[in-house]
Design a protein around this motif. Structure first.
Motif, mmCIF file in Angstrom:
data_model
loop_
_atom_site.group_PDB
_atom_site.id
_atom_site.type_symbol
_atom_site.label_atom_id
_atom_site.label_comp_id
_atom_site.label_asym_id
_atom_site.label_seq_id
_atom_site.Cartn_x
_atom_site.Cartn_y
_atom_site.Cartn_z
ATOM 1 N N LYS A 77 -1.056 -6.887 0.619
ATOM 2 C CA LYS A 77 -2.097 -6.202 -0.187
ATOM 3 C C LYS A 77 -1.624 -4.591 -0.699
ATOM 4 C CE LYS A 77 -5.670 -8.957 1.899
ATOM 5 N NZ LYS A 77 -7.163 -8.741 2.676
ATOM 6 N N TRP A 78 -1.803 -4.486 -1.963
ATOM 7 C CA TRP A 78 -1.616 -3.228 -2.378
ATOM 8 C C TRP A 78 -3.117 -2.248 -2.431
ATOM 9 C CZ3 TRP A 78 2.274 -0.345 -4.179
ATOM 10 C CH2 TRP A 78 1.989 0.819 -5.097
ATOM 11 N N ILE A 79 -2.807 -1.268 -1.749
ATOM 12 C CA ILE A 79 -4.072 -0.250 -1.559
ATOM 13 C C ILE A 79 -3.720 0.858 -1.991
ATOM 14 C CG2 ILE A 79 -5.519 0.573 0.260
ATOM 15 C CD1 ILE A 79 -5.391 -2.390 0.330
ATOM 16 N N ASN A 80 -4.707 1.231 -3.085
ATOM 17 C CA ASN A 80 -4.440 2.599 -3.672
ATOM 18 C C ASN A 80 -6.081 3.169 -3.709
ATOM 19 O OD1 ASN A 80 -5.836 1.034 -5.630
ATOM 20 N ND2 ASN A 80 -4.322 1.480 -7.347
ATOM 21 N N PHE A 81 -6.671 2.961 -2.666
ATOM 22 C CA PHE A 81 -7.859 3.588 -2.341
ATOM 23 C C PHE A 81 -8.179 3.729 -0.966
ATOM 24 C CE2 PHE A 81 -8.304 -1.086 -2.613
ATOM 25 C CZ PHE A 81 -8.789 -1.385 -1.555
ATOM 26 N N SER A 82 -9.187 4.677 -0.663
ATOM 27 C CA SER A 82 -9.625 4.776 0.799
ATOM 28 C C SER A 82 -10.268 3.501 1.463
ATOM 29 C CB SER A 82 -10.574 5.967 1.014
ATOM 30 O OG SER A 82 -10.060 7.179 0.440
ATOM 31 N N PHE A 83 -9.729 3.278 2.634
ATOM 32 C CA PHE A 83 -10.221 2.034 3.239
ATOM 33 C C PHE A 83 -10.318 2.213 4.717
ATOM 34 C CE2 PHE A 83 -5.889 1.650 3.772
ATOM 35 C CZ PHE A 83 -5.689 0.830 4.823
ATOM 36 N N ILE A 84 -10.969 1.242 5.406
ATOM 37 C CA ILE A 84 -11.097 1.053 6.645
ATOM 38 C C ILE A 84 -10.512 -0.333 7.015
ATOM 39 C CG2 ILE A 84 -12.605 0.412 8.703
ATOM 40 C CD1 ILE A 84 -14.828 2.368 6.924
ATOM 41 N N PRO A 85 -9.564 -0.354 8.006
ATOM 42 C CA PRO A 85 -8.676 -1.556 8.412
ATOM 43 C C PRO A 85 -9.524 -2.476 9.059
ATOM 44 C CG PRO A 85 -7.927 0.118 9.787
ATOM 45 C CD PRO A 85 -9.207 1.025 8.913
ATOM 46 N N GLY A 86 -9.301 -3.647 8.762
ATOM 47 C CA GLY A 86 -9.755 -4.710 9.603
ATOM 48 C C GLY A 86 -9.355 -4.887 11.082
ATOM 49 N N LEU A 104 8.335 -1.959 -3.673
ATOM 50 C CA LEU A 104 8.557 -2.424 -2.284
ATOM 51 C C LEU A 104 7.420 -3.602 -1.891
ATOM 52 C CD1 LEU A 104 9.138 0.789 -0.406
ATOM 53 C CD2 LEU A 104 10.551 -1.140 -0.652
ATOM 54 N N TYR A 105 6.156 -3.350 -2.789
ATOM 55 C CA TYR A 105 5.024 -4.367 -2.565
ATOM 56 C C TYR A 105 5.573 -5.741 -3.133
ATOM 57 C CZ TYR A 105 1.168 -6.816 -4.349
ATOM 58 O OH TYR A 105 0.228 -7.859 -4.676
ATOM 59 N N PHE A 106 6.208 -5.797 -4.193
ATOM 60 C CA PHE A 106 6.526 -6.958 -4.700
ATOM 61 C C PHE A 106 7.810 -7.443 -3.964
ATOM 62 C CE2 PHE A 106 4.862 -5.552 -8.905
ATOM 63 C CZ PHE A 106 3.858 -6.480 -8.823
ATOM 64 N N PHE A 107 8.709 -6.473 -3.342
ATOM 65 C CA PHE A 107 9.684 -7.140 -2.533
ATOM 66 C C PHE A 107 9.272 -7.889 -1.181
ATOM 67 C CE2 PHE A 107 13.189 -6.756 0.458
ATOM 68 C CZ PHE A 107 14.296 -6.887 -0.211
ATOM 69 N N LEU A 108 8.164 -7.108 -0.850
ATOM 70 C CA LEU A 108 7.521 -8.109 0.459
ATOM 71 C C LEU A 108 7.060 -9.318 0.114
ATOM 72 C CD1 LEU A 108 5.832 -4.941 2.554
ATOM 73 C CD2 LEU A 108 7.820 -6.289 2.989
ATOM 74 N N ARG A 109 6.162 -9.410 -1.163
ATOM 75 C CA ARG A 109 5.886 -10.527 -1.458
ATOM 76 C C ARG A 109 6.941 -11.917 -1.709
ATOM 77 N NH1 ARG A 109 1.545 -10.176 -6.463
ATOM 78 N NH2 ARG A 109 1.880 -12.499 -6.570
ATOM 79 N N ASN A 110 8.246 -11.098 -2.061
ATOM 80 C CA ASN A 110 9.258 -12.223 -2.486
ATOM 81 C C ASN A 110 10.057 -12.484 -0.969
ATOM 82 O OD1 ASN A 110 11.013 -13.491 -3.975
ATOM 83 N ND2 ASN A 110 12.560 -11.968 -3.559
ATOM 84 N N LEU A 111 9.380 -11.692 0.124
ATOM 85 C CA LEU A 111 10.552 -11.901 1.271
ATOM 86 C C LEU A 111 10.094 -13.144 1.811
ATOM 87 C CD1 LEU A 111 12.044 -9.681 3.041
ATOM 88 C CD2 LEU A 111 10.201 -9.444 4.449
#
Length: 466
Positions: A77-86, A104-111
């Protein structure tokens, strides 16, 4: 990990391109989240946002953007906002500032990470080899992937909406069929009538002295709507009876023998699923009394499914096996030859009929109806020739919808493969052209390594003395 890539792409380690962000003391359980709140809660599930909370102390405070990897689920997941982790399984990764985070986000999706069920997968991410192109090329790749995958997502959303349209189409066809609209022009050229006295007499001969389940036994009534010429309005009680199956007890069940149909064998699509079949050992006349025949119309009296979609569902049996039915399944038997079993099934499936079945059902977790309630529902009956024509037209239109649905399912598979094909092409260096004027990746990696070497080492806490 082995990947085909251009010669000017260089390998790097996880620590070269990522830093891990601690979530210690900040993770929240799914059960504790709210429907509304100031900060979104993001966990490792497929749903992007799980819920919301207002506690600012739980927010992951770091420069954005960040990337979440689901240790158990492999979700990225790509996170570009303030958040609380589950809760458990959320790994928060911060791309190195010298790297393009979106790349890098897309690289991980392709891993390629093979599923290990609910086991942990993050070690594969940490041990992977990261192929690093020049930074300018990373940015070009990320921008192109954003463009192409947005188009794929739009296409997927449109495809995903088609099944709902087809469902509405089938319901409209059924409504038109049982109201006379579907054969309006045909009926003008093929007028016909129903022998009402024969219907009433056939019902009386079948039931004999048995008590009627209908509020107006065998009567002709106005029906649920305006009655087309040659049709009659009545209740199902005039047309058919519904016979319960047998309440098989545990001693009947065996490893071999006839199949016993239960509500669990019925699907929303109107087909019977024999994968979860139960069989019984029966003998002689007892067995024959409950045996069903090909073409029998069956209706669900008890709905055990979570969505409550099959209560009152009418299905035509097509099976070469010996099949029986339990007490939660009714067998629909017409009284007269003027009544087609196939048309009866359509009338039972009609939206108005289903609406009344649902409104008169009892139970909360498990819903029930009864032959008495179904037989009291008003309906319309056309002459037999028109019943046959209606069934033919409905089957033709449903066949068209089924073919389209099969094409949609094939398209969904191709779209899913398309996403992975685009990602794979990107990380083979084939999605955008290389530019010889780009700064070489070796210089980028040298800066990253130098920054890592200059960064202060994290201090390890001493163990408490015994």
């Amino acid at each position: 990990m082995s990947m085909e890539a251009p010669a000017n792409w260089l390998p790097a380690s996880f620590d070269d391109v990522f830093a891990q962000i601690s979530t210690s003391g900040k993770k929240v359980k799914t059960a504790d989240v709210l429907v509304k709140g100031k900060f979104p809660v993001v966990d490792q599930g497929r749903k992007f946002i799980t819920g919301y909370l207002d506690d600012a102390h739980l927010v992951v405070a770091d420069d954005k953007p960040l990337i979440i990897f689901g240790d158990h689920t492999r979700e990225v997941k790509w996170i570009n906002f303030s958040f609380i982790p589950g809760a458990d399984g959320v790994q928060v990764l911060k791309p190195h500032p010298e790297m393009d985070g979106r790349f890098l986000y897309f690289f991980l999706r392709n891993l390629p990470i093979e599923s290990k069920g609910y086991a942990r997968h993050f070690k594969i991410v940490k041990d992977a080899t990261y192929l690093v192109p020049p930074l300018a090329e990373q940015t070009r790749i990320a921008a192109k992937l954003d463009e192409l995958l947005a188009q794929v997502d739009t296409l997927k959303a449109r495809i995903d909406g088609i099944p709902a349209l087809l469902k509405r189409f089938r319901q409209s066809v059924l409504a038109a069929a049982v109201s006379g609209r579907l054969t309006e022009e045909w009926r003008a050229q093929h007028p016909g009538e129903i022998d009402q006295e024969e219907l009433i007499q056939a019902r009386r001969l079948t039931l004999g002295s048995k008590e009627s389940s209908c509020t107006a036994p065998g009567g002709i009534c106005d029906g649920p709507a305006e009655i087309p010429g040659g049709w009659i309005g009545c209740e199902f009680d005039l047309l058919c009876e519904i016979k319960h199956g047998y309440a098989f007890e545990s001693e009947f069940f065996s490893d071999s023998g006839p199949i016993v149909l239960t509500p669990g064998n019925f699907t929303e699509s109107g087909l019977l699923d024999f994968k979860k079949k139960r069989v019984v050992r029966l003998e002689g006349e007892f067995e024959q009394k409950w045996v069903l025949n090909n073409g029998d119309i069956l209706v669900v009296m008890t709905d055990l499914s979570p969505k409550k979609l099959i209560l009152g569902k009418a299905v035509c049996l097509t099976s070469n096996d010996v099949v029986l039915h339990n007490q939660r399944i009714g067998k629909v038997v017409p009284f007269s030859k003027q009544v087609s079993k196939d048309f009866l099934r359509l009338a039972l499936l009609a939206p108005k009929t289903k609406q009344i079945v649902d409104e008169t059902a009892t139970g909360t977790v498990v819903q029930h109806t009864s032959p008495k309630k179904i037989l009291a529902i008003p309906t319309l009956l056309p002459p037999l020739a028109e019943q046959t024509e209606i069934v033919r037209r409905v089957e033709q239109l449903f066949s068209f919808a089924d073919q389209l649905e099969n094409k949609v399912n094939s398209a969904k598979i191709r779209i899913d493969h398309l996403t992975q094909s685009i990602l794979a092409k990107a990380f083979r260096g084939e999605l955008v052209p290389q530019d010889p004027n780009d700064e070489h990746a070796s210089l980028l990696l040298e800066r990253i390594k130098a920054q890592r070497a200059a960064a202060p080492k994290a201090k390890r806490g001493r163990k408490a003395s015994a």
